[in-house]
Write a protein that holds these residues in place. Structure first.
Motif, PDB file in Angstrom:
ATOM      1  N   ALA A 169       0.829  -1.207   0.000  1.00  0.00           N
ATOM      2  CA  ALA A 169       0.000   0.000   0.000  1.00  0.00           C
ATOM      3  C   ALA A 169       0.862   1.254   0.000  1.00  0.00           C
ATOM      4  N   LEU A 170       1.924   1.232   0.790  1.00  0.00           N
ATOM      5  CA  LEU A 170       2.850   2.368   0.788  1.00  0.00           C
ATOM      6  C   LEU A 170       3.413   2.612  -0.608  1.00  0.00           C
ATOM      7  N   ALA A 171       3.865   1.549  -1.255  1.00  0.00           N
ATOM      8  CA  ALA A 171       4.516   1.690  -2.556  1.00  0.00           C
ATOM      9  C   ALA A 171       3.525   2.061  -3.643  1.00  0.00           C
ATOM     10  N   GLY A 172       2.270   1.587  -3.538  1.00  0.00           N
ATOM     11  CA  GLY A 172       1.279   1.922  -4.557  1.00  0.00           C
ATOM     12  C   GLY A 172       1.072   3.419  -4.665  1.00  0.00           C
ATOM     13  N   ILE A 173       0.946   4.067  -3.519  1.00  0.00           N
ATOM     14  CA  ILE A 173       0.807   5.523  -3.518  1.00  0.00           C
ATOM     15  C   ILE A 173       2.113   6.172  -3.941  1.00  0.00           C
ATOM     16  N   ALA A 174       3.222   5.674  -3.425  1.00  0.00           N
ATOM     17  CA  ALA A 174       4.514   6.294  -3.702  1.00  0.00           C
ATOM     18  C   ALA A 174       4.870   6.241  -5.184  1.00  0.00           C
ATOM     19  N   LEU A 175       4.672   5.080  -5.818  1.00  0.00           N
ATOM     20  CA  LEU A 175       5.031   4.942  -7.228  1.00  0.00           C
ATOM     21  C   LEU A 175       4.138   5.819  -8.104  1.00  0.00           C
ATOM     22  N   SER A 176       2.832   5.875  -7.778  1.00  0.00           N
ATOM     23  CA  SER A 176       1.921   6.712  -8.547  1.00  0.00           C
ATOM     24  C   SER A 176       2.357   8.168  -8.515  1.00  0.00           C
ATOM     25  N   PHE A 177       2.691   8.656  -7.333  1.00  0.00           N
ATOM     26  CA  PHE A 177       3.048  10.068  -7.226  1.00  0.00           C
ATOM     27  C   PHE A 177       4.485  10.333  -7.641  1.00  0.00           C
ATOM     28  N   LEU A 178       5.345   9.312  -7.620  1.00  0.00           N
ATOM     29  CA  LEU A 178       6.689   9.481  -8.168  1.00  0.00           C
ATOM     30  C   LEU A 178       6.611   9.754  -9.670  1.00  0.00           C
ATOM     31  N   VAL A 179       5.806   8.934 -10.380  1.00  0.00           N
ATOM     32  CA  VAL A 179       5.634   9.134 -11.823  1.00  0.00           C
ATOM     33  C   VAL A 179       4.889  10.436 -12.101  1.00  0.00           C
ATOM     34  N   LEU A 180       3.845  10.709 -11.314  1.00  0.00           N
ATOM     35  CA  LEU A 180       3.058  11.929 -11.535  1.00  0.00           C
ATOM     36  C   LEU A 180       3.894  13.177 -11.294  1.00  0.00           C
ATOM     37  N   HIS A 181       4.721  13.179 -10.251  1.00  0.00           N
ATOM     38  CA  HIS A 181       5.568  14.343  -9.965  1.00  0.00           C
ATOM     39  C   HIS A 181       6.620  14.545 -11.051  1.00  0.00           C
ATOM     40  N   GLN A 182       7.105  13.428 -11.634  1.00  0.00           N
ATOM     41  CA  GLN A 182       8.149  13.546 -12.648  1.00  0.00           C
ATOM     42  C   GLN A 182       7.595  13.938 -14.017  1.00  0.00           C
ATOM     43  N   THR A 183       6.355  13.501 -14.322  1.00  0.00           N
ATOM     44  CA  THR A 183       5.820  13.718 -15.666  1.00  0.00           C
ATOM     45  C   THR A 183       4.566  14.588 -15.691  1.00  0.00           C
ATOM     46  N   THR A 201       3.051   2.789 -16.736  1.00  0.00           N
ATOM     47  CA  THR A 201       3.811   2.078 -15.703  1.00  0.00           C
ATOM     48  C   THR A 201       2.994   0.949 -15.105  1.00  0.00           C
ATOM     49  N   LEU A 202       1.716   1.211 -14.854  1.00  0.00           N
ATOM     50  CA  LEU A 202       0.845   0.168 -14.310  1.00  0.00           C
ATOM     51  C   LEU A 202       0.688  -0.974 -15.306  1.00  0.00           C
ATOM     52  N   ALA A 203       0.599  -0.642 -16.591  1.00  0.00           N
ATOM     53  CA  ALA A 203       0.488  -1.684 -17.617  1.00  0.00           C
ATOM     54  C   ALA A 203       1.724  -2.566 -17.642  1.00  0.00           C
ATOM     55  N   GLY A 253      17.294  11.694  -7.423  1.00  0.00           N
ATOM     56  CA  GLY A 253      16.231  12.699  -7.398  1.00  0.00           C
ATOM     57  C   GLY A 253      15.144  12.415  -8.412  1.00  0.00           C
ATOM     58  N   GLU A 254      15.492  11.932  -9.603  1.00  0.00           N
ATOM     59  CA  GLU A 254      14.519  11.588 -10.636  1.00  0.00           C
ATOM     60  C   GLU A 254      14.979  10.310 -11.330  1.00  0.00           C
ATOM     61  N   VAL A 255      14.123   9.299 -11.329  1.00  0.00           N
ATOM     62  CA  VAL A 255      14.447   8.002 -11.923  1.00  0.00           C
ATOM     63  C   VAL A 255      13.914   7.970 -13.345  1.00  0.00           C
ATOM     64  N   PRO A 256      14.732   7.587 -14.345  1.00  0.00           N
ATOM     65  CA  PRO A 256      14.254   7.508 -15.732  1.00  0.00           C
ATOM     66  C   PRO A 256      13.031   6.610 -15.844  1.00  0.00           C
ATOM     67  N   ALA A 257      12.091   7.017 -16.703  1.00  0.00           N
ATOM     68  CA  ALA A 257      10.853   6.246 -16.865  1.00  0.00           C
ATOM     69  C   ALA A 257      11.145   4.827 -17.336  1.00  0.00           C
ATOM     70  N   GLY A 258      12.154   4.651 -18.191  1.00  0.00           N
ATOM     71  CA  GLY A 258      12.485   3.313 -18.669  1.00  0.00           C
ATOM     72  C   GLY A 258      12.912   2.393 -17.550  1.00  0.00           C
ATOM     73  N   LEU A 259      13.649   2.922 -16.588  1.00  0.00           N
ATOM     74  CA  LEU A 259      14.084   2.108 -15.459  1.00  0.00           C
ATOM     75  C   LEU A 259      12.892   1.726 -14.577  1.00  0.00           C
ATOM     76  N   ILE A 260      12.000   2.697 -14.333  1.00  0.00           N
ATOM     77  CA  ILE A 260      10.812   2.406 -13.516  1.00  0.00           C
ATOM     78  C   ILE A 260       9.959   1.342 -14.194  1.00  0.00           C
ATOM     79  N   ASN A 261       9.738   1.491 -15.500  1.00  0.00           N
ATOM     80  CA  ASN A 261       8.906   0.526 -16.216  1.00  0.00           C
ATOM     81  C   ASN A 261       9.581  -0.840 -16.306  1.00  0.00           C
ATOM     82  N   GLY A 262      10.923  -0.854 -16.437  1.00  0.00           N
ATOM     83  CA  GLY A 262      11.635  -2.129 -16.455  1.00  0.00           C
ATOM     84  C   GLY A 262      11.504  -2.857 -15.133  1.00  0.00           C
ATOM     85  N   ALA A 263      11.639  -2.128 -14.027  1.00  0.00           N
ATOM     86  CA  ALA A 263      11.457  -2.736 -12.713  1.00  0.00           C
ATOM     87  C   ALA A 263      10.025  -3.226 -12.534  1.00  0.00           C
ATOM     88  N   ALA A 264       9.049  -2.488 -13.113  1.00  0.00           N
ATOM     89  CA  ALA A 264       7.651  -2.901 -13.028  1.00  0.00           C
ATOM     90  C   ALA A 264       7.429  -4.224 -13.753  1.00  0.00           C
TER      91      ALA A 264
END
Length: 408
Positions: A25-39, A48-50, A97-108
């Protein structure tokens, strides 16, 4: 002497589930707002969810392997992999400070691949932990306690994101997965019955699981209904953070929504534990579909913060009435030697709707009115309810469901 339900392994299973749900639950909110804050884009969040959900296409293959292995292996491996992935993403977000979207999606994607084995194994383990007549209570307890932990995690997640940063919550999720892995080492799972009727060839075993499902119209209908529902609910999941932002509630409002939804699920679990033996699972599933359809229709008509938060409780209750009784229904209908395959086939068909829907609608999420997707979800839930009612009429169901172990 331990009771059929309150034995050491089941208690540890409950604790481990609660710990994992809290961190997720912590990460669900965190990841959503990490992507939203960056983009600043709901479409990027949907992508990312896909990436997390697309590996579910391979779930039947994983389920067939799960039925071959001791259940602890896929569970331990999945928790360790997901824990290390979350710790990596969280650490990089803190350092860079900012993680590349490709890295986030790869980890997903990698996290989704690990989840392929954890999902069927988790569902298949419950009948090995409790007596058959305790399945309804066990599933109700797992659902309610897990959602109670999720509730606490969502409240904490919104507060941590607001006060500190999303990476801190992601790190906490990584630690929770590793903690679950430690608890699993103390759980004793008895050997499951072996499927001796099917040749020990991979594809023959997979085919046998599909053929078993074909004996019941409801088992064949259920994943198709879930496919429709998840495809329509995916856009709702993606637009909620942005919608709360437009209403001035931002991360706190979104976290509160998820917490209240979890409270509804917790309430549904408590009701199932107390009254589940008096009501057939198929009746509870129908009630849940109707409740969620009516709730989404109300959110479509009155998309205000107070209505959203009240609707979250009703949605959680509806989801609980659908999901927890369906777990019991499958445990009653499917022999243990087939559970990994059946759960994986159902999970693959039902979950494929969400990533495909997210990929298709992500370009439109920022262009069309956000509240439109509530109406789409309401229509889909209503159609699902009608399909379930049709399925019940075409296949009369007894209180305990079909017993395939005695009919095979």
């Amino acid at each position: 002497m331990s009771s059929p339900l309150w034995n050491r392994s089941f208690i540890l299973w409950l604790l481990g589930t609660a710990q994992s749900q809290f961190g997720s639950a912590l990460a669900g909110i965190a990841l959503s707002f990490l992507v939203l804050h960056q983009t600043g884009s709901a479409g990027q969040m949907a992508l990312t969810l896909a990436c997390t959900l697309l590996p579910n296409l391979l779930m039947p293959l994983a389920g067939t392997l799960v039925d071959r292995w001791p259940l602890k292996w896929p569970l331990l491996g999945a928790d360790v992999v997901r824990g290390l992935l979350q710790l990596t993403v969280g650490s990089l977000a803190l350092v860079w400070g900012e993680v590349p979207a490709g890295l986030i999606n790869g980890a997903a994607v990698l996290s989704g691949l690990a989840g392929l084995f954890a999902g069927p194994a988790t569902s298949a383990a419950v009948p090995a932990l409790v007596a058959p007549d305790q399945l309804a209570k066990a599933n109700g307890l797992l659902g309610s306690i897990g959602r109670g932990a999720w509730l606490l995690g969502t409240l904490a997640g919104g507060w941590i994101v607001t006060r500190w940063s999303p990476p801190v919550a992601i790190l906490a999720d990584g630690l929770s997965f590793l903690g679950m892995a430690v608890l699993l080492t103390w759980v004793k799972l008895p050997h499951r019955p072996v499927d001796r009727e099917t040749p020990t060839r991979f594809w023959a075993e997979l085919q046998a699981g599909v053929q078993l499902m074909g004996r019941s119209r409801l088992l064949m209908l259920a994943p198709l209904i879930a496919l429709l529902l998840n495809a329509s609910l995916a856009p709702v999941t993606a637009i909620l953070p942005k919608l709360f932002g437009t209403l001035g509630a931002s991360a706190t409002g979104y976290g509160t929504f998820l917490a209240l939804e979890s409270a509804g699920l917790l309430l549904a679990g408590v009701m199932i534990v107390k009254f589940g033996e008096r009501v057939r699972p198929v009746q509870l599933i129908g009630a849940g579909l109707l409740l969620t359809a009516m709730t989404y229709a109300a959110l479509w008509q009155w998309p205000r913060t107070t209505i959203l938060l009240a609707g979250a409780v009703l949605l959680g209750g509806g989801f609980g009435l659908i999901n927890m009784p369906f777990q019991t229904l499958l445990h009653q209908r499917v022999p243990q030697a087939y559970l990994g395959r059946v759960f994986s086939v159902l999970g693959m068909v039902s979950s494929i709707g969400m990533p495909l829907s997210l990929l298709l609608v992500s370009p439109w999420l920022d262009l069309l009115p956000l509240t439109l997707w509530f109406g789409v979800a309401a229509l889909a839930q209503g159609l699902g309810w009608l399909a379930w009612r049709w399925g019940l009429r075409s296949e009369p169901v007894q209180d305990t469901g079909l017993n395939y172990q005695s009919s095979s």
